[in-house]
Motif scaffolding. Structure first.
Motif, PDB file in Angstrom:
ATOM      1  N   ASP A 113     -11.705  -8.369  -5.795  1.00  0.00           N
ATOM      2  CA  ASP A 113     -11.880  -9.041  -7.081  1.00  0.00           C
ATOM      3  C   ASP A 113     -11.365  -8.169  -8.227  1.00  0.00           C
ATOM      4  N   GLU A 114     -11.474  -6.864  -8.086  1.00  0.00           N
ATOM      5  CA  GLU A 114     -11.041  -5.933  -9.136  1.00  0.00           C
ATOM      6  C   GLU A 114      -9.592  -5.489  -8.969  1.00  0.00           C
ATOM      7  N   HIS A 115      -9.085  -5.487  -7.766  1.00  0.00           N
ATOM      8  CA  HIS A 115      -7.751  -4.906  -7.521  1.00  0.00           C
ATOM      9  C   HIS A 115      -6.834  -5.873  -6.762  1.00  0.00           C
ATOM     10  N   ARG A 116      -7.009  -7.151  -7.015  1.00  0.00           N
ATOM     11  CA  ARG A 116      -6.238  -8.150  -6.282  1.00  0.00           C
ATOM     12  C   ARG A 116      -4.742  -8.048  -6.537  1.00  0.00           C
ATOM     13  N   GLN A 117      -4.354  -7.453  -7.657  1.00  0.00           N
ATOM     14  CA  GLN A 117      -2.922  -7.365  -7.955  1.00  0.00           C
ATOM     15  C   GLN A 117      -2.151  -6.639  -6.861  1.00  0.00           C
ATOM     16  N   TRP A 118      -2.795  -5.681  -6.201  1.00  0.00           N
ATOM     17  CA  TRP A 118      -2.098  -4.925  -5.159  1.00  0.00           C
ATOM     18  C   TRP A 118      -1.915  -5.738  -3.880  1.00  0.00           C
ATOM     19  N   THR A 119      -2.662  -6.815  -3.740  1.00  0.00           N
ATOM     20  CA  THR A 119      -2.498  -7.657  -2.553  1.00  0.00           C
ATOM     21  C   THR A 119      -1.423  -8.712  -2.752  1.00  0.00           C
ATOM     22  N   THR A 120      -0.998  -8.909  -4.003  1.00  0.00           N
ATOM     23  CA  THR A 120      -0.028  -9.973  -4.295  1.00  0.00           C
ATOM     24  C   THR A 120       1.296  -9.453  -4.862  1.00  0.00           C
ATOM     25  N   GLN A 121       1.298  -8.268  -5.463  1.00  0.00           N
ATOM     26  CA  GLN A 121       2.529  -7.718  -6.031  1.00  0.00           C
ATOM     27  C   GLN A 121       3.576  -7.471  -4.950  1.00  0.00           C
ATOM     28  N   ARG A 122       4.821  -7.516  -5.377  1.00  0.00           N
ATOM     29  CA  ARG A 122       5.918  -7.259  -4.424  1.00  0.00           C
ATOM     30  C   ARG A 122       5.805  -5.865  -3.831  1.00  0.00           C
ATOM     31  N   ASN A 123       5.462  -4.882  -4.655  1.00  0.00           N
ATOM     32  CA  ASN A 123       5.302  -3.505  -4.180  1.00  0.00           C
ATOM     33  C   ASN A 123       3.837  -3.077  -4.234  1.00  0.00           C
ATOM     34  N   GLY A 124       2.951  -4.028  -3.942  1.00  0.00           N
ATOM     35  CA  GLY A 124       1.529  -3.766  -4.084  1.00  0.00           C
ATOM     36  C   GLY A 124       1.000  -2.653  -3.200  1.00  0.00           C
ATOM     37  N   ALA A 125       1.469  -2.585  -1.973  1.00  0.00           N
ATOM     38  CA  ALA A 125       0.982  -1.544  -1.063  1.00  0.00           C
ATOM     39  C   ALA A 125       1.348  -0.159  -1.583  1.00  0.00           C
ATOM     40  N   THR A 126       2.596  -0.015  -2.018  1.00  0.00           N
ATOM     41  CA  THR A 126       3.027   1.269  -2.575  1.00  0.00           C
ATOM     42  C   THR A 126       2.279   1.586  -3.864  1.00  0.00           C
ATOM     43  N   ASN A 127       2.062   0.580  -4.689  1.00  0.00           N
ATOM     44  CA  ASN A 127       1.346   0.804  -5.942  1.00  0.00           C
ATOM     45  C   ASN A 127      -0.088   1.252  -5.699  1.00  0.00           C
ATOM     46  N   ALA A 128      -0.725   0.716  -4.678  1.00  0.00           N
ATOM     47  CA  ALA A 128      -2.085   1.140  -4.341  1.00  0.00           C
ATOM     48  C   ALA A 128      -2.099   2.603  -3.922  1.00  0.00           C
ATOM     49  N   LEU A 129      -1.130   2.998  -3.096  1.00  0.00           N
ATOM     50  CA  LEU A 129      -1.034   4.394  -2.671  1.00  0.00           C
ATOM     51  C   LEU A 129      -0.765   5.311  -3.866  1.00  0.00           C
ATOM     52  N   ARG A 130       0.118   4.876  -4.758  1.00  0.00           N
ATOM     53  CA  ARG A 130       0.436   5.693  -5.934  1.00  0.00           C
ATOM     54  C   ARG A 130      -0.779   5.859  -6.832  1.00  0.00           C
ATOM     55  N   ALA A 131      -1.589   4.808  -6.935  1.00  0.00           N
ATOM     56  CA  ALA A 131      -2.781   4.889  -7.777  1.00  0.00           C
ATOM     57  C   ALA A 131      -3.781   5.895  -7.207  1.00  0.00           C
ATOM     58  N   VAL A 132      -3.956   5.874  -5.898  1.00  0.00           N
ATOM     59  CA  VAL A 132      -4.863   6.840  -5.253  1.00  0.00           C
ATOM     60  C   VAL A 132      -4.332   8.257  -5.425  1.00  0.00           C
ATOM     61  N   LYS A 133      -3.042   8.429  -5.207  1.00  0.00           N
ATOM     62  CA  LYS A 133      -2.428   9.756  -5.342  1.00  0.00           C
ATOM     63  C   LYS A 133      -2.580  10.273  -6.772  1.00  0.00           C
ATOM     64  N   ARG A 134      -2.297   9.432  -7.741  1.00  0.00           N
ATOM     65  CA  ARG A 134      -2.346   9.846  -9.151  1.00  0.00           C
ATOM     66  C   ARG A 134      -3.751  10.278  -9.556  1.00  0.00           C
ATOM     67  N   ARG A 135      -4.743   9.538  -9.115  1.00  0.00           N
ATOM     68  CA  ARG A 135      -6.110   9.865  -9.503  1.00  0.00           C
ATOM     69  C   ARG A 135      -6.582  11.186  -8.890  1.00  0.00           C
ATOM     70  N   ILE A 136      -6.127  11.484  -7.695  1.00  0.00           N
ATOM     71  CA  ILE A 136      -6.527  12.746  -7.064  1.00  0.00           C
ATOM     72  C   ILE A 136      -5.795  13.921  -7.692  1.00  0.00           C
ATOM     73  N   GLU A 137      -4.478  13.825  -7.824  1.00  0.00           N
ATOM     74  CA  GLU A 137      -3.718  14.973  -8.324  1.00  0.00           C
ATOM     75  C   GLU A 137      -3.966  15.248  -9.802  1.00  0.00           C
ATOM     76  N   ASN A 138      -4.499  14.270 -10.546  1.00  0.00           N
ATOM     77  CA  ASN A 138      -4.825  14.497 -11.957  1.00  0.00           C
ATOM     78  C   ASN A 138      -6.160  15.184 -12.156  1.00  0.00           C
ATOM     79  N   ASP A 139      -6.938  15.287 -11.102  1.00  0.00           N
ATOM     80  CA  ASP A 139      -8.202  16.007 -11.209  1.00  0.00           C
ATOM     81  C   ASP A 139      -7.918  17.506 -11.209  1.00  0.00           C
ATOM     82  N   PRO A 140      -8.480  18.279 -12.143  1.00  0.00           N
ATOM     83  CA  PRO A 140      -8.174  19.714 -12.249  1.00  0.00           C
ATOM     84  C   PRO A 140      -8.455  20.496 -10.971  1.00  0.00           C
ATOM     85  N   ARG A 141      -9.396  20.034 -10.155  1.00  0.00           N
ATOM     86  CA  ARG A 141      -9.717  20.739  -8.918  1.00  0.00           C
ATOM     87  C   ARG A 141      -8.576  20.695  -7.906  1.00  0.00           C
ATOM     88  N   PHE A 142      -7.626  19.782  -8.114  1.00  0.00           N
ATOM     89  CA  PHE A 142      -6.515  19.635  -7.175  1.00  0.00           C
ATOM     90  C   PHE A 142      -5.182  20.025  -7.816  1.00  0.00           C
TER      91      PHE A 142
END
Length: 352
Positions: A113-142
């Protein structure tokens, strides 16, 4: 919300001496004889080696704690329905001691319900992975940690292991998610599982059901007194010690399928690790030369293996089978020292 009820995979039963199981030899629920001669030090060494290849409780706790940190970071911006450790860590086939290439898998199930765009976008799978990667690498601990995307996961490389994070949705929430098996199968359907990214050659979502394989593996392992997971760890250790070009999961599936074939045919399973390892190793050249398929969806797990790699792995297995035969001959004539020395050349210094 954290997923509950999973096993951390770092606690294993102690295989006692002189214990006998009963069974007819057919089916995954069948037990095998487990009597081991108390005075046979080669078999003692095998049992100790199988036990020593597990990761420690402390290592398991470290992986679980790292999972908690990763999930907490992702929960700041993502709506997560559940998270669960999956893979070799939960099946007891992760090999210790840990090293940077040792990987533990985390599945992050997102709220559609919150992230449905990644299930319908043309590059949704890649965008989901990029979002996870971005959130982790932006944390100062990483800030000094390598965070990369590899096909269907985000890899976080620590100094002693790697966490692989797979974003997922409930399978029913992803329109046109690929089914891992052609046609509908009531018992192996992905509909009660999940959809994870598939960016290998395309950008899509594919079905998976890690619980189904885990349940089957654990049932077979329990039926054989932990020897399915024990032999898997030993064969992974052998592969690593001899630079065999076989991926960890591929080796695990070959061991699982070995036991499954024995159950189907009713053929006796060797009752000690020495004979078990010899029997499996003799079958390994043919296994790596042909396609290996996982038991739930019948998917090939060795698709990226070249013909040259298959031949190299087969030759190493043939050489190892000869060495194990030599060790068996030394064991038979009572030359324990020679037998153990030959085995150490194959399994590495961890075999004592």
């Amino acid at each position: 919300m954290m997923g509950g009820g999973f096993s951390t995979g770092h606690e294993y039963q102690t295989r006692g001496r002189g214990v006998s199981g009963q069974g007819s030899g057919a089916g995954s629920g069948t037990r095998i004889d487990t009597f081991v001669d108390e005075g046979d030090t080669v078999d003692d060494a095998y049992d100790e080696f199988a036990e020593d290849t597990t990761i420690t409780d402390r290592q398991g706790e470290t992986i679980s704690a790292r999972r908690d940190v990763i999930v907490a970071i992702l929960e700041e911006d993502l709506s997560i329905k559940e998270s669960q450790l999956i893979g070799s860590f939960t099946r007891g086939t992760m090999v210790g001691p840990l090293k940077q290439d040792s990987d533990a898998d985390i599945m992050i199930v997102l709220d559609a319900d919150e992230h449905r765009q990644w299930t319908t976008q043309r590059n949704g799978a890649t965008n989901a992975l990029r979002a996870v990667k971005r959130r982790i690498e932006n944390d100062p601990r990483f800030a000094d940690t390598e965070v990369t995307i590899d096909q269907n996961v985000v890899k976080v490389r620590y100094h002693d292991s790697t966490l692989e994070i797979a974003p997922a949705f409930d399978y029913s929430e992803v329109p046109h998610a690929e089914h891992p098996r052609d046609g509908f199968n009531l018992f192996n359907d992905a509909s009660d599982g999940y959809a994870i990214p598939d960016t290998h050659g395309s950008d899509s979502w594919m079905g998976t059901n890690p619980r189904a394989y885990k349940n089957e593996f654990e049932a077979r392992d329990q039926a054989h007194d932990g020897r399915v997971s024990g032999l898997t760890r030993m064969m992974k250790k052998w592969s690593d010690n001899n630079e065999v070009p076989v991926r960890s999961y591929h080796m695990e599936i070959m061991v699982h399928n070995y036991f499954a074939e024995k159950a189907r045919t009713g053929e006796r399973v060797p009752s000690n690790y020495h004979d078990l390892a010899m029997d499996f190793m003799q079958s390994l050249p043919d296994r790596v030369r042909s396609t290996t398929r996982e038991p739930i969806y019948d998917e090939a797990v060795d698709g990226g293996m070249s013909r040259e790699e298959r031949e190299a792995a087969a030759r190493k297995a043939e050489s190892a089978a000869d060495t194990l035969d030599e060790a068996a001959a030394a064991k038979e004539r009572g030359d324990t020292a020679t037998a153990k020395q030959r085995l150490k050349t194959e399994y590495g210094e961890g075999f004592q």
